[in-house]
Design an enzyme around this catalytic site. Sequence first.
Site, short mmCIF file in Angstrom:
data_model
loop_
_atom_site.label_atom_id
_atom_site.label_comp_id
_atom_site.label_asym_id
_atom_site.label_seq_id
_atom_site.Cartn_x
_atom_site.Cartn_y
_atom_site.Cartn_z
N TYR A 74 -9.08 5.43 -12.64
CA TYR A 74 -8.80 6.41 -11.54
C TYR A 74 -8.31 7.49 -11.18
O TYR A 74 -8.01 8.48 -10.47
CB TYR A 74 -8.22 5.51 -10.61
CG TYR A 74 -7.47 4.12 -10.32
CD1 TYR A 74 -8.67 3.08 -10.08
CD2 TYR A 74 -6.52 3.78 -11.54
CE1 TYR A 74 -8.18 1.62 -9.70
CE2 TYR A 74 -6.00 2.03 -11.36
CZ TYR A 74 -6.96 1.64 -10.47
OH TYR A 74 -7.33 0.10 -10.42
N ARG A 87 3.59 -0.99 -5.57
CA ARG A 87 3.91 -0.35 -6.54
C ARG A 87 5.03 0.55 -5.98
O ARG A 87 5.76 0.67 -6.95
CB ARG A 87 2.55 0.84 -6.37
CG ARG A 87 2.35 2.19 -6.89
CD ARG A 87 1.46 3.22 -6.36
NE ARG A 87 0.24 2.76 -5.80
CZ ARG A 87 -0.56 2.67 -6.43
NH1 ARG A 87 -1.03 2.92 -8.11
NH2 ARG A 87 -2.23 1.78 -6.26
N ARG A 105 -4.92 3.04 -15.72
CA ARG A 105 -5.35 4.28 -14.33
C ARG A 105 -5.72 5.22 -14.63
O ARG A 105 -6.74 6.12 -13.71
CB ARG A 105 -3.86 4.50 -13.76
CG ARG A 105 -3.17 3.22 -13.45
CD ARG A 105 -2.24 2.72 -12.76
NE ARG A 105 -2.03 3.74 -11.21
CZ ARG A 105 -2.35 4.70 -10.63
NH1 ARG A 105 -1.72 5.32 -11.40
NH2 ARG A 105 -2.99 4.37 -9.62
N GLY A 160 0.65 -1.42 -0.21
CA GLY A 160 -0.15 -0.34 0.29
C GLY A 160 0.79 0.92 0.24
O GLY A 160 0.17 2.08 -0.04
N CYS A 180 -12.26 4.92 -29.16
CA CYS A 180 -13.33 5.78 -29.40
C CYS A 180 -13.98 6.10 -27.66
O CYS A 180 -15.57 5.30 -27.47
CB CYS A 180 -14.18 4.79 -30.09
SG CYS A 180 -13.27 4.02 -31.45
N GLU A 227 4.17 -6.77 1.89
CA GLU A 227 3.74 -6.80 0.28
C GLU A 227 4.05 -5.90 -0.67
O GLU A 227 2.93 -5.15 -1.20
CB GLU A 227 2.40 -7.62 0.27
CG GLU A 227 2.17 -9.31 1.74
CD GLU A 227 0.59 -9.13 1.63
OE1 GLU A 227 -0.28 -8.60 0.83
OE2 GLU A 227 0.41 -10.53 1.74
N TYR A 277 1.18 -1.68 -12.45
CA TYR A 277 -0.50 -1.16 -12.69
C TYR A 277 -0.63 -0.91 -14.14
O TYR A 277 -1.58 0.20 -14.73
CB TYR A 277 -0.92 -0.78 -11.61
CG TYR A 277 -0.90 -1.68 -10.01
CD1 TYR A 277 -1.62 -3.08 -10.02
CD2 TYR A 277 -0.42 -0.89 -9.42
CE1 TYR A 277 -1.15 -3.48 -9.23
CE2 TYR A 277 0.07 -1.40 -8.15
CZ TYR A 277 -0.68 -2.43 -7.59
OH TYR A 277 -0.47 -3.25 -6.82
N1 LLP Z 1 -0.96 -6.67 -0.66
C1 LLP Z 1 -1.98 -7.13 -1.55
C2 LLP Z 1 -3.29 -8.18 -0.63
C3 LLP Z 1 -3.18 -6.16 -2.33
O1 LLP Z 1 -4.01 -6.51 -2.54
C4 LLP Z 1 -2.45 -5.21 -2.96
C5 LLP Z 1 -2.43 -4.95 -4.01
C6 LLP Z 1 -0.59 -5.12 -2.68
C7 LLP Z 1 -0.15 -6.32 -1.48
C8 LLP Z 1 -0.02 -4.38 -3.19
O2 LLP Z 1 -0.47 -3.43 -2.95
P1 LLP Z 1 0.35 -1.53 -3.36
O3 LLP Z 1 1.60 -1.82 -2.73
O4 LLP Z 1 0.97 -1.71 -4.47
O5 LLP Z 1 -0.02 -0.71 -2.96
N2 LLP Z 1 -4.91 -1.46 -10.02
C9 LLP Z 1 -4.81 0.35 -8.86
C10 LLP Z 1 -3.56 -0.37 -7.76
C11 LLP Z 1 -5.09 -2.12 -7.15
C12 LLP Z 1 -4.20 -2.70 -5.73
C13 LLP Z 1 -4.57 -3.86 -5.39
N3 LLP Z 1 -3.80 -4.65 -4.46
C14 LLP Z 1 -3.79 1.43 -9.27
O6 LLP Z 1 -3.64 0.78 -10.35
O7 LLP Z 1 -3.46 1.92 -8.74
#
Ligand code: LLP
Length: 445
Positions: free
Chosen positions: A341, A301, A337, A264, A369, A298, A398
């Site tokens: 979003y 991004r 994206r 996150g 389109c 985890e 992403y």
């Molecule tokens: N762990 C779990 C259980 C998750 O669901 C996610 C992301 C992560 C780790 C990794 O999160 P990060 O560190 O990347 O924030 N498509 C969206 C983001 C969706 C994230 C989904 N889960 C975007 O482009 O902003």
Amino acid sequence: MASPLPAAFGDDPSFAELLAARPGLSADPLAGLMMEEVALARIAAAVGTPAWVYSAGTLRRRLAALRGALDGAGLNATIHYAMKANDNLAVVRVLAAGGAGADVVSEGELLAARAAGVPASAIVFSGVGKTEADLRRALAEDIFQINAESVEEIEALSIIATAMGRTARVALRVNPDVDAKTHAKITTGLAENKFGVAIGDAPAIYARMAELPGIEPIGIAMHIGSQITAGMSAYRAAYAKAAELVRTLRTAGLPVQRVDCGGGLGIPYRDEIAPPPEALAGAIKATLGDLGLPVMIEPGRWLAGPAGLLLSRVVLVKHGATRRFVVLDAAMNDLARPAMYDAWHGILPLAPAALVAPRTPADIVGPVCETGDTFARDRALPAMKAGDLVALLDAGAYGATMSSTYNARPLAPEVMVDGDRFAVVRDRQPIEDLLARQHMPDWLT
Ligand code: LLP
């Protein structure tokens, strides 16, 4: 470097500011925009556009920075890269070689992690709706940990594991009901979200896990959302609840071996103040440190986002009734994206002269389109013409993983840069592929 702009456009970072914040990129007076030691125009000439380009150096640097922050806080922590951000095998290989494990959400990601060289003992499987095939594969590979999100899933897993003669190491994902203050589509830790079990139900479910055959309860997991930039308070609140839960479980005589803190951590796409990894490490230490347990994170991004960009060529520039439209050969099917979003991505021209030319507002759009196929509105850009090249920044996470073939547009190739070398790490999808697996029913032929 930036020319004076009308106030409405002046808030965006200048090209110089965008570059200064992205150490993998630089502007060479002759070669134009560079990633590491490779001119991006060379890559566009070699592989065409649109094309994703990833910096191995940036991936390594960011992984090392994260590792340093966790170690610096005195945490016993493992990093499990969230493959959904970017599952290109070369990207995962670079991170695995730097010591990262993987967080996977499907059988496909699990296979990719293994193919990229991540040991099964460093893989955690997340997801709210794992299929029987997913669970079987996880058990067959004997991965490190399965994060279960419901009683229903745990009961199904118990049956599958028992039938396979295996024991599943399971962490229970709890929903802490905290607001991570991120985009509504990517927040996951609110009670109303589909993820995890209610934290109040966790002690009973954990006790049930301990009774079920084929299940070894090993800890708890959380993930409260993505692109979190609003400071550490949501993280702290969630982790404090996790710590309290661990104490409750211990008091009940239930063993807890580790806590998975999720991903996150946000990145600055425009000029957001994103908390550094030291802040995350500090929040984990302050809330969970006393438990004396190993922790896991985890991130997706934070590791991959700033390491990649999408190269694109201007198809044409058209002057609409009220606006200048720069139409690219990349579209929302490539980088979803902005459409999905309303995400802001930096856009830099590649040509050396364009990087310092006077700028006026333009809408940067794709050829698909729908009006949602807009990468940026009122973005300050120099004069542009057909054939000019641009880079859409921070597209390493992403980006390619969320691409589709909408409008029958083949998937763009992926390229990795490492120092002065580059290599195609996934071919452009041949256009014939789009038809190859379709079948005409015999009554129509
Ligand atoms: N762990 C779990 C259980 C998750 O669901 C996610 C992301 C992560 C780790 C990794 O999160 P990060 O560190 O990347 O924030 N498509 C969206 C983001 C969706 C994230 C989904 N889960 C975007 O482009 O902003």
